[in-house]
Write a protein that holds these residues in place. Structure first.
Motif, PDB file in Angstrom:
ATOM      1  N   ASN A   1     164.173  33.174   7.528  1.00 30.12           N
ATOM      2  CA  ASN A   1     162.787  32.399   6.876  1.00 30.12           C
ATOM      3  C   ASN A   1     163.090  30.893   7.144  1.00 30.12           C
ATOM      4  O   ASN A   1     164.376  30.320   6.903  1.00 30.12           O
ATOM      5  CB  ASN A   1     162.685  32.674   5.367  1.00 30.12           C
ATOM      6  N   LYS A   2     162.112  30.205   7.586  1.00 31.51           N
ATOM      7  CA  LYS A   2     162.086  28.700   7.749  1.00 31.51           C
ATOM      8  C   LYS A   2     161.828  27.811   6.692  1.00 31.51           C
ATOM      9  O   LYS A   2     160.903  28.311   5.993  1.00 31.51           O
ATOM     10  CB  LYS A   2     161.401  28.393   8.898  1.00 31.51           C
ATOM     11  N   TYR A   3     162.661  26.705   6.246  1.00 33.90           N
ATOM     12  CA  TYR A   3     162.224  25.837   5.210  1.00 33.90           C
ATOM     13  C   TYR A   3     162.252  24.356   5.816  1.00 33.90           C
ATOM     14  O   TYR A   3     162.975  24.115   6.317  1.00 33.90           O
ATOM     15  CB  TYR A   3     163.220  25.914   3.931  1.00 33.90           C
ATOM     16  N   TYR A   4     161.130  23.689   5.547  1.00 33.07           N
ATOM     17  CA  TYR A   4     160.755  22.369   5.936  1.00 33.07           C
ATOM     18  C   TYR A   4     160.962  21.366   4.739  1.00 33.07           C
ATOM     19  O   TYR A   4     160.304  21.595   3.523  1.00 33.07           O
ATOM     20  CB  TYR A   4     159.287  22.325   6.664  1.00 33.07           C
ATOM     21  N   HIS A   5     161.849  20.399   4.954  1.00 38.26           N
ATOM     22  CA  HIS A   5     162.194  19.433   4.025  1.00 38.26           C
ATOM     23  C   HIS A   5     161.809  18.213   4.163  1.00 38.26           C
ATOM     24  O   HIS A   5     161.915  17.600   5.515  1.00 38.26           O
ATOM     25  CB  HIS A   5     163.860  19.353   3.904  1.00 38.26           C
ATOM     26  N   TRP A   6     161.197  17.408   3.269  1.00 37.98           N
ATOM     27  CA  TRP A   6     160.744  16.061   3.242  1.00 37.98           C
ATOM     28  C   TRP A   6     161.671  15.459   2.037  1.00 37.98           C
ATOM     29  O   TRP A   6     161.526  15.851   0.996  1.00 37.98           O
ATOM     30  CB  TRP A   6     159.224  15.979   2.823  1.00 37.98           C
ATOM     31  N   LEU A   7     162.462  14.236   2.535  1.00 40.11           N
ATOM     32  CA  LEU A   7     163.091  13.452   1.765  1.00 40.11           C
ATOM     33  C   LEU A   7     162.223  12.206   1.439  1.00 40.11           C
ATOM     34  O   LEU A   7     161.714  11.645   2.418  1.00 40.11           O
ATOM     35  CB  LEU A   7     164.553  13.460   2.192  1.00 40.11           C
ATOM     36  N   GLU A   8     162.415  11.846   0.446  1.00 38.06           N
ATOM     37  CA  GLU A   8     161.789  10.549   0.082  1.00 38.06           C
ATOM     38  C   GLU A   8     162.384   9.851  -0.995  1.00 38.06           C
ATOM     39  O   GLU A   8     163.009  10.253  -2.055  1.00 38.06           O
ATOM     40  CB  GLU A   8     160.136  10.827  -0.378  1.00 38.06           C
TER      41      GLU A   8
ATOM     42  N   GLY B   1     163.834   4.215  -3.782  1.00 35.15           N
ATOM     43  CA  GLY B   1     164.544   3.017  -4.401  1.00 35.15           C
ATOM     44  C   GLY B   1     164.748   3.062  -5.861  1.00 35.15           C
ATOM     45  O   GLY B   1     164.114   3.858  -6.719  1.00 35.15           O
ATOM     46  N   GLY B   2     165.176   1.971  -6.479  1.00 41.07           N
ATOM     47  CA  GLY B   2     165.206   1.541  -7.807  1.00 41.07           C
ATOM     48  C   GLY B   2     164.184   1.207  -8.543  1.00 41.07           C
ATOM     49  O   GLY B   2     163.413   0.139  -7.880  1.00 41.07           O
ATOM     50  N   VAL B   3     163.856   1.456  -9.458  1.00 38.53           N
ATOM     51  CA  VAL B   3     162.805   0.913 -10.269  1.00 38.53           C
ATOM     52  C   VAL B   3     163.334   0.748 -11.681  1.00 38.53           C
ATOM     53  O   VAL B   3     164.398   1.531 -12.220  1.00 38.53           O
ATOM     54  CB  VAL B   3     161.361   1.636 -10.404  1.00 38.53           C
ATOM     55  N   TYR B   4     162.705  -0.264 -12.573  1.00 37.70           N
ATOM     56  CA  TYR B   4     163.243  -0.468 -13.979  1.00 37.70           C
ATOM     57  C   TYR B   4     162.321   0.049 -14.834  1.00 37.70           C
ATOM     58  O   TYR B   4     161.089   0.001 -14.769  1.00 37.70           O
ATOM     59  CB  TYR B   4     163.407  -2.038 -14.043  1.00 37.70           C
ATOM     60  N   THR B   5     162.870   0.569 -15.859  1.00 39.96           N
ATOM     61  CA  THR B   5     162.001   1.345 -16.898  1.00 39.96           C
ATOM     62  C   THR B   5     162.516   0.829 -18.232  1.00 39.96           C
ATOM     63  O   THR B   5     163.480   0.015 -18.363  1.00 39.96           O
ATOM     64  CB  THR B   5     162.080   3.069 -16.729  1.00 39.96           C
ATOM     65  N   TYR B   6     161.927   1.513 -19.332  1.00 39.64           N
ATOM     66  CA  TYR B   6     162.306   0.998 -20.812  1.00 39.64           C
ATOM     67  C   TYR B   6     163.949   1.495 -20.859  1.00 39.64           C
ATOM     68  O   TYR B   6     164.577   0.762 -21.760  1.00 39.64           O
ATOM     69  CB  TYR B   6     161.463   1.584 -21.857  1.00 39.64           C
TER      70      TYR B   6
ATOM     71  N   ASN C   1     166.541   5.522  -9.898  1.00 41.34           N
ATOM     72  CA  ASN C   1     166.551   5.623  -8.538  1.00 41.34           C
ATOM     73  C   ASN C   1     165.403   6.640  -8.140  1.00 41.34           C
ATOM     74  O   ASN C   1     165.735   7.838  -8.527  1.00 41.34           O
ATOM     75  CB  ASN C   1     167.591   5.892  -7.864  1.00 41.34           C
ATOM     76  N   LEU C   2     164.294   6.486  -7.657  1.00 42.29           N
ATOM     77  CA  LEU C   2     163.289   7.362  -7.424  1.00 42.29           C
ATOM     78  C   LEU C   2     163.534   8.045  -6.128  1.00 42.29           C
ATOM     79  O   LEU C   2     163.507   7.692  -5.075  1.00 42.29           O
ATOM     80  CB  LEU C   2     162.098   6.943  -7.240  1.00 42.29           C
ATOM     81  N   LYS C   3     164.049   9.380  -6.358  1.00 41.21           N
ATOM     82  CA  LYS C   3     164.356  10.263  -4.825  1.00 41.21           C
ATOM     83  C   LYS C   3     163.657  11.598  -5.073  1.00 41.21           C
ATOM     84  O   LYS C   3     163.959  12.117  -6.020  1.00 41.21           O
ATOM     85  CB  LYS C   3     165.986  10.547  -4.758  1.00 41.21           C
ATOM     86  N   CYS C   4     163.276  12.153  -4.119  1.00 39.35           N
ATOM     87  CA  CYS C   4     162.677  13.534  -4.160  1.00 39.35           C
ATOM     88  C   CYS C   4     162.951  14.015  -2.857  1.00 39.35           C
ATOM     89  O   CYS C   4     162.965  13.656  -1.808  1.00 39.35           O
ATOM     90  CB  CYS C   4     161.269  13.088  -4.385  1.00 39.35           C
TER      91      CYS C   4
ATOM     92  N   TRP D   1     161.048  21.680  -5.263  1.00 39.09           N
ATOM     93  CA  TRP D   1     161.254  20.170  -5.304  1.00 39.09           C
ATOM     94  C   TRP D   1     162.179  19.909  -6.066  1.00 39.09           C
ATOM     95  O   TRP D   1     163.031  20.892  -6.899  1.00 39.09           O
ATOM     96  CB  TRP D   1     160.001  19.462  -5.492  1.00 39.09           C
ATOM     97  N   ASP D   2     162.939  18.946  -5.780  1.00 38.35           N
ATOM     98  CA  ASP D   2     164.240  18.434  -6.638  1.00 38.35           C
ATOM     99  C   ASP D   2     164.209  17.059  -6.541  1.00 38.35           C
ATOM    100  O   ASP D   2     163.655  16.112  -5.544  1.00 38.35           O
ATOM    101  CB  ASP D   2     165.453  18.968  -5.498  1.00 38.35           C
ATOM    102  N   GLY D   3     164.713  16.387  -7.781  1.00 31.70           N
ATOM    103  CA  GLY D   3     164.758  15.136  -7.941  1.00 31.70           C
ATOM    104  C   GLY D   3     163.477  14.379  -8.973  1.00 31.70           C
ATOM    105  O   GLY D   3     162.861  15.475  -9.415  1.00 31.70           O
ATOM    106  N   ASN D   4     163.234  13.385  -8.809  1.00 33.81           N
ATOM    107  CA  ASN D   4     162.201  12.899  -9.690  1.00 33.81           C
ATOM    108  C   ASN D   4     160.860  12.596  -8.925  1.00 33.81           C
ATOM    109  O   ASN D   4     160.683  11.448  -8.459  1.00 33.81           O
ATOM    110  CB  ASN D   4     162.496  11.620 -10.438  1.00 33.81           C
ATOM    111  N   CYS D   5     160.155  13.314  -8.131  1.00 33.47           N
ATOM    112  CA  CYS D   5     159.062  13.426  -7.644  1.00 33.47           C
ATOM    113  C   CYS D   5     158.041  12.915  -8.295  1.00 33.47           C
ATOM    114  O   CYS D   5     157.817  13.187  -9.346  1.00 33.47           O
ATOM    115  CB  CYS D   5     158.779  14.871  -7.008  1.00 33.47           C
ATOM    116  N   LEU D   6     157.251  12.123  -7.615  1.00 30.02           N
ATOM    117  CA  LEU D   6     155.853  11.541  -8.169  1.00 30.02           C
ATOM    118  C   LEU D   6     154.866  12.239  -7.673  1.00 30.02           C
ATOM    119  O   LEU D   6     154.786  12.771  -6.470  1.00 30.02           O
ATOM    120  CB  LEU D   6     155.848  10.028  -7.959  1.00 30.02           C
ATOM    121  N   ALA D   7     153.786  12.617  -8.501  1.00 31.20           N
ATOM    122  CA  ALA D   7     152.687  13.264  -7.944  1.00 31.20           C
ATOM    123  C   ALA D   7     151.348  12.252  -8.284  1.00 31.20           C
ATOM    124  O   ALA D   7     150.641  12.693  -8.920  1.00 31.20           O
ATOM    125  CB  ALA D   7     152.479  14.503  -8.737  1.00 31.20           C
TER     126      ALA D   7
END
Length: 115
Positions: free
Chosen positions: A52-59, A62-67, A72-75, A92-98
């Protein structure tokens, strides 16, 4: 009034974020070339022992400041395809944004012809 000010950030966070699962699940049943045409080429391709094939997109946004301090936003978005290159699974893995206007928001075939 004070309680309203405390509640406002929570409401904005919920309204401003679309769930990643819903966004990625819209791609199930689509052809891989449609996804690649919209999101670009994958970062890598892998296969399991069954072939089975799996296609990966890495994003990495970089760093953002929160409260709570810097984040670091990586997905990584992963799509599995069958032998016909039809998307059959996603993860998915990481803190992906939708975000609604991101390349991960699938544009339906009927809307593509009218834009």
């Amino acid at each position: 009034m004070k309680s309203l000010l405390l509640l406002l950030p929570a409401v904005l966070a919920v309204v401003g974020c679309s769930p990643v699962r819903g966004q990625l699940s819209d791609w199930q049943g689509a052809r891989l070339d449609e996804l690649m045409g919209q999101a670009g080429p994958p970062s890598s391709v892998s296969a399991d022992m069954a072939g089975n094939k799996y296609y990966h997109w890495l994003e990495d946004r970089g760093g953002v400041y929160t409260y709570n301090g810097p984040v670091n936003l990586k997905c990584e978005r992963i799509f599995g395809v069958d032998e016909r290159e039809v998307i059959t699974s996603f993860a998915w893995d990481g803190n992906c944004l939708a975000l609604p206007d991101s390349p991960w928001q699938r544009i339906s075939q009927s809307r593509q012809g009218t834009e």
